[in-house]
Motif scaffolding. Structure first.
Motif, short mmCIF file in Angstrom:
data_model
loop_
_atom_site.label_atom_id
_atom_site.label_comp_id
_atom_site.label_asym_id
_atom_site.label_seq_id
_atom_site.Cartn_x
_atom_site.Cartn_y
_atom_site.Cartn_z
N ILE A 1 -8.34 5.35 -11.33
CA ILE A 1 -7.57 5.02 -10.14
C ILE A 1 -6.96 6.27 -9.50
O ILE A 1 -6.11 6.93 -10.11
CB ILE A 1 -6.43 4.03 -10.47
CG1 ILE A 1 -7.00 2.77 -11.11
CG2 ILE A 1 -5.63 3.69 -9.22
CD1 ILE A 1 -5.95 1.95 -11.83
N ASN A 2 -7.43 6.58 -8.32
CA ASN A 2 -6.89 7.68 -7.50
C ASN A 2 -6.98 9.08 -8.13
O ASN A 2 -6.58 10.06 -7.51
CB ASN A 2 -5.43 7.42 -7.11
CG ASN A 2 -5.29 6.18 -6.25
OD1 ASN A 2 -6.17 5.89 -5.45
ND2 ASN A 2 -4.21 5.43 -6.45
N GLU B 1 -6.17 2.14 -1.22
CA GLU B 1 -5.07 1.17 -1.15
C GLU B 1 -5.50 -0.05 -0.33
O GLU B 1 -5.24 -1.18 -0.70
CB GLU B 1 -3.82 1.80 -0.52
CG GLU B 1 -3.16 2.90 -1.34
CD GLU B 1 -2.54 2.38 -2.62
OE1 GLU B 1 -3.13 2.62 -3.69
OE2 GLU B 1 -1.47 1.74 -2.56
N LEU C 1 -8.76 -2.26 -13.28
CA LEU C 1 -7.49 -2.72 -12.73
C LEU C 1 -7.70 -3.93 -11.83
O LEU C 1 -7.02 -4.95 -11.97
CB LEU C 1 -6.82 -1.60 -11.93
CG LEU C 1 -5.66 -2.07 -11.04
CD1 LEU C 1 -4.50 -2.60 -11.88
CD2 LEU C 1 -5.18 -0.96 -10.12
N PRO D 1 0.02 6.96 -3.25
CA PRO D 1 -0.61 6.17 -4.32
C PRO D 1 -0.62 6.95 -5.64
O PRO D 1 -0.82 8.15 -5.65
CB PRO D 1 -2.04 5.96 -3.80
CG PRO D 1 -1.92 6.10 -2.32
CD PRO D 1 -0.86 7.15 -2.11
N VAL D 2 -0.38 6.23 -6.71
CA VAL D 2 -0.21 6.86 -8.02
C VAL D 2 -1.59 7.06 -8.67
O VAL D 2 -2.46 6.20 -8.59
CB VAL D 2 0.66 5.95 -8.92
CG1 VAL D 2 0.83 6.55 -10.30
CG2 VAL D 2 2.02 5.73 -8.27
N GLU D 3 -1.75 8.21 -9.31
CA GLU D 3 -2.99 8.44 -10.06
C GLU D 3 -2.84 7.87 -11.46
O GLU D 3 -1.84 8.09 -12.12
CB GLU D 3 -3.28 9.95 -10.16
CG GLU D 3 -3.50 10.59 -8.81
CD GLU D 3 -4.07 12.01 -8.92
OE1 GLU D 3 -4.47 12.40 -10.04
OE2 GLU D 3 -4.09 12.70 -7.89
N VAL D 4 -3.83 7.13 -11.88
CA VAL D 4 -3.78 6.56 -13.23
C VAL D 4 -5.04 6.99 -13.99
O VAL D 4 -6.05 6.29 -13.98
CB VAL D 4 -3.68 5.03 -13.21
CG1 VAL D 4 -3.34 4.50 -14.60
CG2 VAL D 4 -2.63 4.56 -12.22
N PRO D 5 -5.00 8.14 -14.63
CA PRO D 5 -6.20 8.63 -15.31
C PRO D 5 -6.61 7.68 -16.44
O PRO D 5 -5.75 7.16 -17.15
CB PRO D 5 -5.78 9.99 -15.89
CG PRO D 5 -4.38 10.22 -15.49
CD PRO D 5 -3.85 9.02 -14.79
N GLY D 6 -7.88 7.47 -16.57
CA GLY D 6 -8.38 6.68 -17.70
C GLY D 6 -8.53 5.20 -17.40
O GLY D 6 -9.21 4.50 -18.13
N VAL D 7 -7.89 4.72 -16.33
CA VAL D 7 -8.06 3.31 -15.98
C VAL D 7 -8.90 3.26 -14.71
O VAL D 7 -8.51 3.83 -13.69
CB VAL D 7 -6.70 2.63 -15.70
CG1 VAL D 7 -6.90 1.17 -15.34
CG2 VAL D 7 -5.78 2.76 -16.90
N ALA E 1 0.89 -1.16 0.00
CA ALA E 1 0.00 0.00 0.00
C ALA E 1 0.92 1.21 0.00
O ALA E 1 1.69 1.43 0.93
CB ALA E 1 -0.90 -0.01 1.22
N PHE E 2 0.87 1.98 -1.08
CA PHE E 2 1.84 3.06 -1.30
C PHE E 2 1.68 4.22 -0.34
O PHE E 2 0.55 4.58 0.01
CB PHE E 2 1.70 3.61 -2.74
CG PHE E 2 2.26 2.71 -3.80
CD1 PHE E 2 1.79 1.42 -3.97
CD2 PHE E 2 3.25 3.17 -4.68
CE1 PHE E 2 2.29 0.59 -4.96
CE2 PHE E 2 3.76 2.36 -5.67
CZ PHE E 2 3.28 1.07 -5.82
#
Ligand SMILES: Nc1ncnc2c1ncn2[C@@H]1O[C@H](COP(=O)(O)OP(=O)(O)O)[C@@H](O)[C@H]1O
Ligand SMILES: [Mg+2]
Lengths: 259, 441
Positions: A144-145, A157, A100, A89-95, A85-86
């Motif tokens: 995601i995020n 997370e 995921l 946490p990384v943002e992943v636009p579009g997914v 668990a980061f």
């Protein structure tokens, strides 16, 4: 379950040494806490266990269920049951979260010889897991995020952990960004997930989360080394005295914010 | 066989031979004559021309091309190219020639005209003669003149006043396999009268892997309150050359929403040109480019804001792999006294390989003062942080990169309202990502 032996790690890019001989053993059913001031190397340890490519291991080993995982890619480690668990946490636009998690869940299921879930089965499963951290179903269909508040990211997370059901989880500063109510909910979720067959390693600067999740072991990390281990009383002591009194245990003085 | 660059003899030779081009309609004959004269007055562009300096047309000039009508047509089953929603609202052109057999217009209301330009003009359809070539305002442009000089078949759509057409129209241009390089020109004329609505899917497909030169020109006119949704899919053969022009004219309260998807062709050039003719209009000129290998894609667009109160949007996204080369030149004009313009332009490039190349050039010429113009260009690789994050969740490298590339491309596709076109493009993106992730350098 997880054994870290004399781990020395440098930053791949410039060779700066960050971990200087870490030893740690975590067994099934245990909850550990690694504490230490900012910059002591806690996140680096968690990322190295997860297989981050930015770091090079110059000495030592990491064993999972008796076998070295150093040669494994991050995804292969996830397949074995490792989870991180980061801290950020990384943002992943579009997914979307759901995309995921379904792909991740089924990939891990396939690798572990479990049954894969079709979209409908997954839908049921994932909603049941949402309840563990009291997260709203809307979050499933969001990227995601992306645009999540700091607290929502942290909760997400733990939600991912709940879905993927790992064997050992490193939770890096999970309490930061959570207000007190959210912290209680997330802690309750983590306690629910902790069991006989898995292990959890909390990585934290502050003792706060340990009021809600009681560790079996507490380790203090200073300047890339674990300098002291004990039980939960050690955490209380650190809260009262800060980290200064341990300085002479580290070979070099500690940089960074002191508490 | 004719060499395209020897234009002084090439076209007159060609027109003399193309007996099928003669006769039928005097209006078209006149236009052709004008096109021919224009071609002879202009020369083919080269690197020295400002508008062509980023790409080389050697690929076009290195071969000679025979007219498509001279090649023997062997057509595989093309029914899988038909869009479900446009089942009976479809025109099909094979190598530029109208195919009545594959076309069907039964689904449309009687008042809507959908048919072949040459046939309609020969039958005395006054609208064709009046509007054809009235909107393709590409000055001194040899390619559109060339297209006009070869005018014959093409798609004509007329939506009468107040008519809102639910059924999307598919204009399918199929290019066949052949031993010899050939050229084909096609033409579309879309007339949306006051308060009318129509969705058009312009689809260029190469069924073989051969070299040919395709040169389509599309004209769109939106009267007051008209709403036209226009999706163009370019999936020509990977050896093809595709040089296209699209012109749209907008009157008050009209909305032109266009999405151009570039997947095929070795060399492709799109030139959308949107012209505002009255106050208060809205338009979108979004694009998605997916290229690999030695493909070249070039978009030169013009958004011409001539009057006040206009909202325009251009998001041009490109994914580049291998040694592919993407060019974007987006001109935004805001004329004097065209106030309250809100214009957004962004060119985002995702480079998957080290050898890919991107040239991007926003070009703003603003002569009014009450204007909001947001514009920008980015070139980036996949974020390694994002890749690591996805891998830490169990996705392998390929899955992680595919998902991120897919997410990048999705933004454009999402807005297309015809479901099966969306699905088709999702498949195309998957094909592209799985193909490109195999061979990166
Ligand atoms: N990728 C990296 N590149 C350069 N320095 C790094 C990198 N990762 C960590 N560090 C450095 O290593 C030290 C430990 O960082 P970190 O593990 O994040 O500490 P903690 O989590 O205990 O606060 C810090 O001085 C940090 O700047
Ligand atoms: Mg940290």
């Amino acid at each position: 379950m997880l054994e870290i032996k004399n781990l020395h790690v440098v930053v791949e890019e410039d060779g700066t040494e960050i971990l200087k001989g870490v030893n740690l053993k975590i067994n099934e059913g245990e909850i550990h806490a690694i504490m230490g001031p900012n910059g002591s190397g806690k996140s680096t340890l968690a990322k190295v266990v997860a297989g981050h490519e930015a770091y090079e291991i110059t000495d030592g080993d990491i064993l999972f269920e008796g076998e070295s995982i150093l040669e494994l890619d991050p995804d292969e480690r996830a397949h074995l049951g490792l989870f991180l668990a980061f801290q950020y946490p990384v943002e992943v636009p579009g997914v979307t979260n759901k995309t995921l998690l379904r792909e991740a869940y089924n990939t891990i299921a396939k690798e572990r010889g479990r049954e894969e879930l079709d979209p409908l089965e997954f839908e049921d499963y994932v909603h049941e897991r949402l309840d563990i951290v009291e997260m709203k179903p809307e979050f499933l269909d969001r990227s995601i995020n992306a645009g999540f508040s700091g607290g929502e990211k942290k909760r997400n997370e733990i939600f991912q952990m709940a879905v993927l059901d790992p064997k050992i989880s490193f939770l890096d500063e999970t309490d930061s960004g959570l207000d007190i109510d959210a912290l209680k909910i997330v802690s309750k979720g983590i306690n629910h997930l902790a069991g006989e067959n898995n292990a959890i390693c909390l990585v934290t600067h502050y003792q706060r989360i340990l009021d809600y999740i009681v560790p079996d072991f507490v380790h203090v990390m200073l300047d890339g080394k674990i300098v002291k281990s004990g039980d939960k009383k050690l955490a209380v002591e650190l809260e009262e005295k800060g980290y200064d009194w341990l300085n002479d245990l580290a070979s070099v003085s500690v940089n960074g914010e002191q508490k | 066989m004719p060499d395209i660059k020897k234009q002084d003899t090439f076209l007159s030779d060609l027109l003399a031979k193309e007996t099928s081009l003669n006769g039928k309609s005097t209006a078209i004959k006149k236009l052709r004559q004008k096109g021919l004269e224009d071609v002879q007055k202009t020369s083919f562009p080269g690197r020295k021309d400002e508008d062509w300096r980023f790409i080389s047309l050697r690929e076009l000039y290195s071969d000679s091309y025979i007219p498509a009508s001279q090649i023997e047509v062997t057509l595989p089953d093309i029914s899988e190219l038909f869009i479900e929603e446009s089942k009976n609202a479809r025109l099909v052109f094979v190598n530029g020639r109208f195919s009545a057999d594959y076309s069907s217009t039964d689904a449309l209301p009687e008042e809507v005209t959908l048919g072949n330009i040459a046939d309609l003009s020969a039958d005395g359809e006054a609208l064709v003669d009046k509007h054809l070539n009235a909107y393709g305002d590409f000055e001194d442009d040899i390619f559109s003149s060339f297209n006009t000089a070869m005018l014959q078949d093409g798609a004509f759509i007329h939506v009468p006043k107040g008519m809102k057409v639910d059924t999307p129209v598919q204009l399918l241009f199929v290019q066949t396999d052949a031993d010899e390089p050939y050229f084909t020109t096609s033409r579309c004329l879309i007339l949306a009268e006051e308060d009318s609505e129509i969705t058009v899917v312009e689809d260029h497909v190469g069924v073989g892997e051969n070299k040919y030169f395709s040169l389509p020109v599309v004209e769109v006119n939106l009267e007051r309150g008209a709403y036209v949704k226009h999706t163009k899919i370019q999936r020509e053969s990977m050896q093809a050359i595709h040089i296209a022009r699209t012109a749209a004219h907008l009157k008050q309260h009209s909305n032109y929403e266009s999405y151009t998807i570039t997947i095929g062709a070795k060399l492709s050039r799109n030139e959308p040109r949107i012209t505002q003719l009255e106050e208060e209009v809205e338009f979108t000129v979004d694009g998605l480019v997916l290229i690999d290998g030695d493909q070249v894609s070039d978009t030169h667009s013009v958004m011409d804001h001539r009057f006040s109160h206009c909202e325009s949007h251009q998001l041009h996204k490109c994914v580049i792999n291998g040694k592919a080369h993407s060019v974007f030149n987006g001109k935004i004009f805001v004329r004097k006294d065209a106030q309250k313009i809100d214009s957004f332009q962004e060119n985002r490039n995702l480079l998957l390989s080290r050898k890919g190349l991107v040239n991007t050039k926003p070009q703003l010429e603003i002569f009014a003062d009450d204007v909001v113009c947001t514009h920008g260009a980015t070139i980036g690789h996949l974020e390694e942080d994002e890749v690591f994050y996805l891998k830490s969740r169990g996705l392998n490298d390929h899955q992680a990169r595919e998902l991120l590339t897919y997410a990048f491309a999705l933004e454009t596709i999402e807005n297309i309202t015809v479901d099966s076109v969306q699905e088709l493009l999702v498949d195309e993106v998957h094909n592209y990502t799985s193909r490109t992730l195999q061979n990166q350098d």
